[in-house]
Design a protein around this motif. Structure first.
Motif, PDB file in Angstrom:
ATOM      1  N   ALA A   1       0.825  -1.211   0.000  1.00 25.56           N
ATOM      2  CA  ALA A   1       0.000   0.000   0.000  1.00 25.56           C
ATOM      3  C   ALA A   1       0.857   1.259   0.000  1.00 25.56           C
ATOM      4  O   ALA A   1       0.496   2.273  -0.615  1.00 25.56           O
ATOM      5  N   GLY A   2       2.028   1.185   0.657  1.00 25.91           N
ATOM      6  CA  GLY A   2       2.902   2.343   0.698  1.00 25.91           C
ATOM      7  C   GLY A   2       3.485   2.699  -0.655  1.00 25.91           C
ATOM      8  O   GLY A   2       3.907   3.846  -0.872  1.00 25.91           O
ATOM      9  N   ASN A   3       3.531   1.730  -1.575  1.00 24.69           N
ATOM     10  CA  ASN A   3       4.077   1.973  -2.914  1.00 24.69           C
ATOM     11  C   ASN A   3       2.995   2.025  -3.981  1.00 24.69           C
ATOM     12  O   ASN A   3       3.300   1.930  -5.178  1.00 24.69           O
ATOM     13  N   THR A   4       1.734   2.134  -3.569  1.00 25.33           N
ATOM     14  CA  THR A   4       0.611   2.101  -4.507  1.00 25.33           C
ATOM     15  C   THR A   4      -0.127   3.430  -4.510  1.00 25.33           C
ATOM     16  O   THR A   4      -0.403   3.992  -3.443  1.00 25.33           O
ATOM     17  N   LYS A   5      -0.442   3.907  -5.691  1.00 28.76           N
ATOM     18  CA  LYS A   5      -1.222   5.139  -5.834  1.00 28.76           C
ATOM     19  C   LYS A   5      -2.638   4.791  -6.274  1.00 28.76           C
ATOM     20  O   LYS A   5      -2.820   4.002  -7.205  1.00 28.76           O
ATOM     21  N   VAL A   6      -3.622   5.370  -5.618  1.00 33.24           N
ATOM     22  CA  VAL A   6      -5.026   5.247  -6.018  1.00 33.24           C
ATOM     23  C   VAL A   6      -5.494   6.653  -6.394  1.00 33.24           C
ATOM     24  O   VAL A   6      -5.501   7.550  -5.543  1.00 33.24           O
ATOM     25  N   ILE A   7      -5.856   6.838  -7.659  1.00 36.79           N
ATOM     26  CA  ILE A   7      -6.133   8.167  -8.193  1.00 36.79           C
ATOM     27  C   ILE A   7      -7.552   8.216  -8.753  1.00 36.79           C
ATOM     28  O   ILE A   7      -7.991   7.290  -9.438  1.00 36.79           O
ATOM     29  N   VAL A   8      -8.251   9.303  -8.463  1.00 35.67           N
ATOM     30  CA  VAL A   8      -9.587   9.527  -9.008  1.00 35.67           C
ATOM     31  C   VAL A   8      -9.558  10.805  -9.841  1.00 35.67           C
ATOM     32  O   VAL A   8      -9.086  11.841  -9.375  1.00 35.67           O
ATOM     33  N   ASP A   9     -10.036  10.740 -11.092  1.00 36.31           N
ATOM     34  CA  ASP A   9     -10.194  11.951 -11.893  1.00 36.31           C
ATOM     35  C   ASP A   9     -11.668  12.140 -12.216  1.00 36.31           C
ATOM     36  O   ASP A   9     -12.541  11.589 -11.526  1.00 36.31           O
ATOM     37  N   GLU A  10     -11.978  12.857 -13.270  1.00 35.03           N
ATOM     38  CA  GLU A  10     -13.379  13.168 -13.564  1.00 35.03           C
ATOM     39  C   GLU A  10     -14.176  11.958 -14.045  1.00 35.03           C
ATOM     40  O   GLU A  10     -15.403  11.947 -13.940  1.00 35.03           O
ATOM     41  N   HIS A  11     -13.478  10.966 -14.595  1.00 34.35           N
ATOM     42  CA  HIS A  11     -14.203   9.871 -15.247  1.00 34.35           C
ATOM     43  C   HIS A  11     -13.857   8.480 -14.735  1.00 34.35           C
ATOM     44  O   HIS A  11     -14.600   7.543 -14.984  1.00 34.35           O
ATOM     45  N   ARG A  12     -12.731   8.322 -14.042  1.00 30.00           N
ATOM     46  CA  ARG A  12     -12.279   6.963 -13.734  1.00 30.00           C
ATOM     47  C   ARG A  12     -11.499   6.924 -12.418  1.00 30.00           C
ATOM     48  O   ARG A  12     -11.091   7.966 -11.894  1.00 30.00           O
ATOM     49  N   ILE A  13     -11.305   5.692 -11.972  1.00 28.90           N
ATOM     50  CA  ILE A  13     -10.463   5.441 -10.814  1.00 28.90           C
ATOM     51  C   ILE A  13      -9.292   4.583 -11.275  1.00 28.90           C
ATOM     52  O   ILE A  13      -9.471   3.607 -12.014  1.00 28.90           O
ATOM     53  N   LYS A  14      -8.080   4.959 -10.865  1.00 27.80           N
ATOM     54  CA  LYS A  14      -6.876   4.280 -11.325  1.00 27.80           C
ATOM     55  C   LYS A  14      -6.042   3.797 -10.146  1.00 27.80           C
ATOM     56  O   LYS A  14      -5.979   4.446  -9.108  1.00 27.80           O
ATOM     57  N   VAL A  15      -5.395   2.646 -10.338  1.00 27.08           N
ATOM     58  CA  VAL A  15      -4.474   2.088  -9.348  1.00 27.08           C
ATOM     59  C   VAL A  15      -3.137   1.869 -10.039  1.00 27.08           C
ATOM     60  O   VAL A  15      -3.084   1.272 -11.127  1.00 27.08           O
ATOM     61  N   GLU A  16      -2.049   2.329  -9.424  1.00 22.24           N
ATOM     62  CA  GLU A  16      -0.726   2.216 -10.028  1.00 22.24           C
ATOM     63  C   GLU A  16       0.299   1.755  -8.998  1.00 22.24           C
ATOM     64  O   GLU A  16       0.384   2.312  -7.904  1.00 22.24           O
ATOM     65  N   ASN A  17       1.048   0.710  -9.370  1.00 26.72           N
ATOM     66  CA  ASN A  17       2.150   0.234  -8.536  1.00 26.72           C
ATOM     67  C   ASN A  17       3.229  -0.279  -9.491  1.00 26.72           C
ATOM     68  O   ASN A  17       2.946  -1.067 -10.394  1.00 26.72           O
ATOM     69  N   GLU A  18       4.463   0.166  -9.297  1.00 25.87           N
ATOM     70  CA  GLU A  18       5.547  -0.190 -10.215  1.00 25.87           C
ATOM     71  C   GLU A  18       6.612  -1.053  -9.564  1.00 25.87           C
ATOM     72  O   GLU A  18       7.641  -1.324 -10.186  1.00 25.87           O
ATOM     73  N   SER A  19       6.379  -1.531  -8.348  1.00 21.74           N
ATOM     74  CA  SER A  19       7.457  -2.210  -7.628  1.00 21.74           C
ATOM     75  C   SER A  19       7.142  -3.619  -7.161  1.00 21.74           C
ATOM     76  O   SER A  19       8.059  -4.395  -6.865  1.00 21.74           O
ATOM     77  N   ASP A  20       5.869  -4.016  -7.098  1.00 23.23           N
ATOM     78  CA  ASP A  20       5.522  -5.325  -6.537  1.00 23.23           C
ATOM     79  C   ASP A  20       6.093  -6.440  -7.413  1.00 23.23           C
ATOM     80  O   ASP A  20       5.758  -6.548  -8.591  1.00 23.23           O
TER      81      ASP A  20
END
Length: 569
Positions: free
Chosen positions: A451-470
């Motif tokens: 969770a410490g290396n994961t980004k959860v992002i909300v914009d106008e249309h969608r929800i995104k999850v990004e992790n580059e290290s797992d």
């Protein structure tokens, strides 16, 4: 003794790829309806009201989009009648058996041409692979897309074989092909043309009459569907799309530019196909065969080529406007493999003498490499598809804060389908007592670290999850999921992995996935209500689970739902 040992070794070489294919299928298959599968519930409801054979045939042959999925509906009804509930995994298994049965048909063809069992090894390595992943794990598509190929090949083989009893069997399989998938309508016209070309006018006339009857029955109550959007493509896109379609087997090769690679190999295969079509047509016109089976083989290979090339034209005309990516989808790859195998049979059957074994051995090595490439390349697709299926099912059935399943399903179809046993049923009690900023389960340190290396992002249309290290390489249901919670209910959202592009890590260290995971989901795709959401991550490793809720919350804004493609379920 030596001959027996060789025979056993060859038999193992043929059966082993089949066993691997079925094992991989069983590992990722799950009893969940995907898209068109839902229409089979309507089939079962109609079946329960049937009073006579005529009504039953009507239920089986009713139109679905541009197809009539007779064989799929029949399999669903038989499964329900025998087991008491429909299991979509049973439909997948039946469809995959249809695919595998073609290997036996090719063995019959090879044996009648004096070839040993050894010649079947390349076929067994190339035909059942994970490149077919989309059809493998989709009940309706498995029976429809594999079934139409099997039934068409059986039609051509039996219609051309000789005795009238085989012709009768061929007419039955042709009718099943036509009423199981739209391109199955090609089977009878091709068989009729081949019989006339083979100078069997009586059988050709009977087959032609059956063709006309089948078309009349198929289109008598046919209504042009409006479920699919129109596709418009220019001449260049049609050309590229056609070549990509028939060369799509090459997508798996470990080189850059998979679309261009498919187009290049498609051009090569197309030229080979035209050569085979012209050669066999000329030989059939000359009709100077010393043995009947040589003529049957030539006519069969010609018929298969015509079926593939015509199917490719139909699909590309209707789909090329959506881009090459659509034409490279796994659902259509079966035709590219069929073209390859047909070309192999056309070449290997005439070979005699000392060149026979080295040639088959060389082709078998190439097919073995392709088999390995296929499982390494498409395993990621099978993994991501399973995550999509099981999370979609969660969001369909757990529609309340108490996590009681199916409370909103009060329809007659509620008890018709068997319920799958899924991994998240074990951790549902943990979710209900979880609050923001808390962690639970037996993987708490691990999920906190991720969770410490994961980004959860909300914009106008969608929800995104990004992790580059797992770095996890675990398979099946293992991985990371996004958990959303509002005042009304929970949502379980999948995250997906990418292929490992490092060939050394992929092939020598079995690291199928690139580091990290991601997902991007439009609000209307998840059918999220606007408002505040608590959110967290679910980490699954085998039977162990860790769940961590972030301290803050997400705000889903008001949004306009996108235009949905009309469906008939």
């Amino acid at each position: 003794m030596h001959k027996r040992a060789v025979f056993i070794s060859v038999l193992i070489a043929i059966l082993l790829p089949v066993a691997v294919y079925l094992r991989v299928w069983d590992y990722y298959a799950v009893n969940i309806a995907k898209w068109d599968d839902h229409v089979l519930k309507r089939t079962l409801l109609d079946y329960l009201q049937v009073k006579n054979l005529g009504e039953l045939i009507g239920v089986l042959s009713v139109q679905h989009n541009e197809h009539r999925i007779f064989l799929t509906r029949l399999a669903a009804i038989c499964d329900y009648a025998y087991f008491g509930q429909l299991d979509y995994k049973h439909l997948m298994f039946f469809g995959n058996l249809l695919l595998l049965s073609v290997i036996f048909l090719w063995w019959r063809l090879l044996r009648h041409n004096g070839k040993s069992l050894f010649a079947l090894v390349p076929v067994a390595l190339l035909w059942p692979t994970l490149a077919n992943w989309e059809n493998m794990y989709w009940g309706m598509a498995s029976i429809q897309n594999f079934g139409v190929v099997t039934l068409t090949l059986a039609t051509l083989y039996w219609c051309l074989k000789g005795p009238w009893s085989y012709l009768a069997a061929g007419l039955v399989t042709a009718a099943l092909a036509a009423f199981s998938s739209g391109n199955g309508l090609l089977a009878l016209p091709i068989a009729s043309a081949l019989l006339f070309l083979s100078r069997e006018p009586k059988k050709g006339a009977v087959t032609l009459a059956a063709t006309l009857l089948t078309f009349v029955l198929y289109f008598y109550t046919y209504v042009k569907p409006d479920y699919n959007p129109e596709s418009r493509a220019g001449a260049w896109m049609l050309f590229k799309g056609y070549m990509a379609f028939i060369g799509s087997f090459a997508e798996v090769f470990p080189v850059k530019g998979r679309q261009d690679t498919s187009v290049v190999f498609g051009v090569i295969l197309f030229l080979v196909s035209i050569s085979i079509v012209s050669t066999t047509t000329f030989r059939l016109l000359r009709n100077q065969y010393k043995e009947h089976y040589l003529k049957v083989t030539d006519a069969f290979c010609l018929g298969v080529m015509l079926f593939i090339l015509a199917t490719a034209a139909i699909v590309v005309w209707g789909r090329a406007g959506f881009g090459l990516e659509v034409l490279l989808t796994s659902r259509y790859k079966i035709y590219s493999f069929l073209l390859l195998i047909n070309a192999y049979l056309f070449i290997v059957i005439p070979i005699r003498g000392s060149f026979y074994h080295p040639y088959v051995s060389g082709v078998a090595v190439l097919c073995l490499l392709f088999n390995v490439f296929s499982y390494h390349y498409y395993l990621v697709d099978a993994y991501n598809l399973r995550k999509f299926m099981i999370t979609s099912y969660f969001n369909q059935v757990y529609d309340n804060k108490e996590l009681n399943p199916f409370t909103a399903d009060t329809t007659e179809a509620h008890g018709l389908v068997a319920k799958p046993a899924l991994f998240y049923e074990r951790f549902l009690p943990l979710i209900q007592n979880l609050t923001n900023g808390k962690t639970t389960g037996n993987l708490q340190p691990q999920v906190n670290s991720i969770a410490g290396n994961t980004k959860v992002i909300v914009d106008e249309h969608r929800i995104k999850v990004e992790n580059e290290s797992d770095p996890s390489q675990r398979l099946q249901d293992s991985g990371v999921y996004l958990l959303l919670s509002n005042a009304r209910r929970y949502y379980l959202v999948p995250t997906f992995r990418e292929r490992n592009r490092n060939r050394k890590q992929l092939f020598f260290k079995q690291q199928y996935f690139a580091r990290g995971f991601h997902s991007e989901h439009p609000f209307d795709g998840l059918e999220l209500d606007p408002g505040r959401y608590g959110y967290g991550l679910v980490l699954q490793k085998g039977d162990s689970t860790g769940i961590m809720m972030y301290k803050d919350s997400l705000s889903i804004p008001e949004y306009a739902a996108g235009v949905r493609i009309k469906t008939n379920w």
